[in-house]
Design a protein around this motif. Structure first.
Motif: not given
Length: 157
Positions: A11-13, A28-31, A37-43, A108-113
């Motif tokens: 993704a970075r590349a 930075e946005h992707l990260q 997602v990770r902090s919201r319990g995403g798998d 949701e994580a995308d919109l939050a950022h």
């Protein structure tokens, strides 16, 4: 199957040299979305999709690449669900996200950022206003009614 580290590297590349609306490196946005997602319990499938959520939409990676990639079907489905299509209404886009297991948490994580006040603060007033309204409309269409960018509603199930 690609590991999360390999997905991140890809993704970075793929987005190398791209910047967001504020001029920051796009990675930075992707990260931030992947961490959200990770902090919201995403798998792991959802975290991988978060790293790739804009890749097809931004033509950083092709749909053919996604179809053939060593990713789970669920990750591919989530990436496709959050990829906006030319001429698509916000309502149709939201319905596809809601109909795809795992996609709501990524969006949701995308919109939050995207709606982070610190990110928006560096934009000119008309752009900041337009984007704030756009993100609020999409949150409403997705049924994300909790206050944001603080504690956000969780995906059912």
């Amino acid at each position: 199957m690609l590991t999360l580290t390999e997905v991140e590297t890809l993704a970075r590349a793929a987005h190398e040299g791209q910047a967001d609306k504020a001029g920051r490196p796009y990675a930075e946005h992707l990260q931030a979305v992947a961490e959200g997602v990770r902090s919201r319990g995403g798998d792991p499938d959802q975290i991988a999709a978060a790293w790739l959520h804009d890749a097809v939409e931004d033509d950083a990676l092709s749909e053919t690449w996604l179809r053939e990639a060593a990713l789970s079907d669920r990750t591919k489905d989530v990436v496709r669900a959050v990829t906006k299509r030319a001429g698509e209404t916000p309502q149709a886009y939201a319905q596809r996200i809601l109909a795809t297991p795992g996609a709501l948490l990524v969006k949701e994580a995308d919109l939050a950022h995207n709606a982070d006040p610190a990110r928006l603060a560096v934009l000119d007033e008309p752009t900041r206003t337009r984007l704030t309204e756009k993100y609020a409309r999409m949150r409403a269409l997705l049924g994300l009614t909790a206050p944001w960018p603080g504690v956000l509603a969780r995906e059912p199930g």
